[in-house]
Write an enzyme that holds these catalytic residues in place. Structure first.
Site, mmCIF file in Angstrom:
data_model
loop_
_atom_site.group_PDB
_atom_site.id
_atom_site.type_symbol
_atom_site.label_atom_id
_atom_site.label_comp_id
_atom_site.label_asym_id
_atom_site.label_seq_id
_atom_site.Cartn_x
_atom_site.Cartn_y
_atom_site.Cartn_z
ATOM 1 N N CYS A 1 0.788 -1.243 0.000
ATOM 2 C CA CYS A 1 0.000 0.000 0.000
ATOM 3 C C CYS A 1 0.818 1.291 0.000
ATOM 4 O O CYS A 1 0.802 2.063 -0.952
ATOM 5 C CB CYS A 1 -0.891 0.066 1.235
ATOM 6 S SG CYS A 1 -1.878 -1.386 1.548
ATOM 7 N N HIS B 1 -2.574 6.814 4.546
ATOM 8 C CA HIS B 1 -1.555 5.780 4.775
ATOM 9 C C HIS B 1 -0.182 6.084 4.180
ATOM 10 O O HIS B 1 0.466 5.218 3.592
ATOM 11 C CB HIS B 1 -2.063 4.422 4.264
ATOM 12 C CG HIS B 1 -1.402 3.276 5.000
ATOM 13 N ND1 HIS B 1 -1.440 1.980 4.556
ATOM 14 C CD2 HIS B 1 -0.677 3.259 6.148
ATOM 15 C CE1 HIS B 1 -0.776 1.212 5.395
ATOM 16 N NE2 HIS B 1 -0.307 1.963 6.371
HETATM 17 CA CA CA Z 1 -3.138 -2.083 -0.477
#
Ligand code: CA
Length: 536
Positions: free
Chosen positions: A125, A179
């Site tokens: 990610c 994130h």
């Molecule tokens: Ca991801």
């Protein structure tokens, strides 16, 4: 004149007509440049070399100039980033209804736009998100793996796409999963976004310790629950405005989690409606909550996919979200001036099966086999991108940075004091038969240069998994488990699962691949790597 039906023609005439039809369309259907045989141009010391295509660049510039004349502003950019959705999940990549989750909106954009079959994210990610935001590979921006439970790290010191576009007069909006580090300097309002509505971390940290099925030993223990509650990570849906402080909206419990994609969709729809009245172009970075584990489908979608599994219900929901955004752009007259890029941040997560996606390739999230990094990639722009195109030309998500700068007319603002891995792919996307301007795809396994792809060939130096352990429950961040002193060579057309290395037969390419690896490694001598978040 009497009309003749096709069925009434003689078999011979039919076959002649069919042959002509095939001959007419075939060059377009199969047309692909031999990128392995093409030379690259070094456009600057700090830039990834490119395959130049002067004709398609001219076509692209003419299209963009005509568009700017019509709309009197630069084009809008919408990046729609899904989470842990595999290459094989959308219908247009072989999944969809066939795997219990119809994706009619994604499929329609692919059908009416450009479907990329070799679009590459990073193996997980945060590295991917920061690569999109900076145009740089993880070894340069420093986020080698996702920061978890409030860990610092992130975008400090980087030049982000939002900053460059903001300076170019764009309204910049981030919605959804961030994130890229919870530390203040890495938060969206401090790296170029006018406004942010979403969460800072990753889905599982909000819910897993609250779920009695997965964490009974925590949920049933007030003392253990207290430990997590006292853990220093932000547990809320948050909002922020450029330069301001982060504001907590509400704590993300499991019921709240199930409504996030709907809330974020509403927020982006409102944003798009507002933008229709603005003289400024916009950059909307919409990151879905789905389909990262654990998936808690919205009540409206729960049990509604044919598969009736949470991952699939949520995939149907985020497809619906995409449809809503496109519909809003259409209704507000902005669709013809907006590039929409739909993609995912890594391959499917197989350690959480069956809350997991699908890839037909080897491996999954966390590694550098194709399954970990090859993701859906759809570029849609009504009236600009020729409908029905498919290309296997290489596209790396770092290219979104450079391509967006080009669309905004600010390629000169691309940083010169650091290495930029992204390639300007504007002409690839919008020229009617554009070829990729990228020759090399590099595969980094955290600090190790694992492989490089040129054309249909992939040369492997190191892998995170071995043949015995990469079929089920593939680990995410194990680093290098195998190095190949001799190397492995896979032909991704003959062997998409990367199981038959035949380097001994392909030594003729050895120099090409060794040179590519060496030149790429050499870029780190002048521009040393930066490590912010790593496993060590
Ligand atoms: Ca991801």
């Amino acid at each position: 004149m009497k009309r003749v039906q096709f069925e009434q023609l003689s078999r011979f005439t039919k076959s002649i007509l069919l042959a002509y039809t095939i001959a007419f369309f075939a060059p377009y259907a199969v047309r692909a440049e031999d990128s392995l045989a093409r030379q690259v141009t070094h456009i600057a010391d700090n830039r990834e070399p490119v395959i130049e295509h002067p004709d398609q660049s001219t076509q692209a510039s003419e299209k963009l100039a005509a568009l700017e004349k019509k709309f009197k502003k630069k084009p809008n950019i919408l990046v729609f980033l899904m989470d842990d959705v595999g290459w094989g999940d959308p219908g247009c990549y072989g999944g969809g209804l066939a795997s219990g989750a119809p994706t009619e909106n994604i499929d329609r954009l692919a059908r009416e736009g450009l479907r990329l079959t070799s679009c590459y994210a990073q193996p997980s990610c945060s590295p991917t998100r920061a690569t999109i935001m900076t145009g740089r590979l993880p070894m340069r921006h420093g986020i080698l793996r996702p920061p978890m439970y409030g860990e610092p790290g992130g975008l400090q010191g980087e030049v982000t796409l939002a900053q460059v576009l903001s300076k170019a007069g764009y309204t910049t909006q981030a919605v959804g999963k961030w994130h890229m580090g919870e530390n203040r300097e890495s938060q969206p309002q401090n790296v170029g976004f006018d406004d942010f509505y979403g969460f800072l971390g990753v889905s599982d940290v909000y819910t897993e310790w609250r779920d009695p099925y997965f964490y009974p030993e925590i949920v049933s223990s007030p003392a253990r629950t207290k430990i997590v509650e006292n853990s220093a990570f932000n547990k809320c849906l948050v909002r922020s405005k450029k330069g301001g402080e982060l504001e907590n909206v509400e704590e993300i419990t499991i019921p709240v989690c199930s409504t996030l994609d709907e809330k974020w969709a509403n927020y982006s729809v409102d944003f798009l409606k507002q933008q229709a009245k603005s003289d400024k172009p916009f950059f909307l970075y919409h990151c879905t909550r789905g389909c990262h584990f654990d998936n808690y489908p919205n009540e409206k979608f729960k049990g509604k996919s044919p598969a009736r599994y949470p991952f699939k219900d949520v995939l149907v929901e985020i497809d619906d979200v995409l449809g809503r955004l496109v519909k809003t752009l259409e209704e507000t007259g902005q669709l013809d001036n907006t590039l929409i890029f739909v993609t995912s941040d890594n391959g499917p997560e197989m350690e959480t099966w069956p809350d997991a996606g699908y890839t037909p390739f080897r491996g999954a999230k966390g590694n550098t086999w194709e399954g970990g990094m090859r993701v859906p990639g759809i570029a849609y722009w009504r009236g600009v991108i020729t409908p029905g195109r498919t290309s296997d030309g290489l596209f790396d998500l770092s290219d979104i940075f450079t391509t967006s700068c080009s669309l905004a007319g600010v390629s000169n603002d691309i940083p010169k004091d650091r290495y930029i891995d992204g390639v300007d792919q504007t002409s690839f996307l919008i020229s009617p038969n554009g070829d990729s301007n990228r020759k090399f795809e590099y595969y980094w396994l955290m600090k190790t240069l694992s492989a490089v792809r040129i054309g249909e060939f992939k040369f492997f130096r190191a892998a995170s998994t071995t043949a015995a352990d990469d079929v089920q429950n593939v680990g995410g961040f194990s680093g290098v488990a195998e190095t190949y002193s001799y190397g492995k060579m896979f032909n991704l057309y003959l062997d998409p699962k990367e199981t038959h290395s035949y380097l001994i037969r392909k030594l003729v390419y050895n120099e090409v691949f060794q040179n590519a690896l060496k030149k790429h490694a050499d870029t780190f001598k002048k521009y040393p790597p930066k490590i912010s978040v790593s496993v060590e």
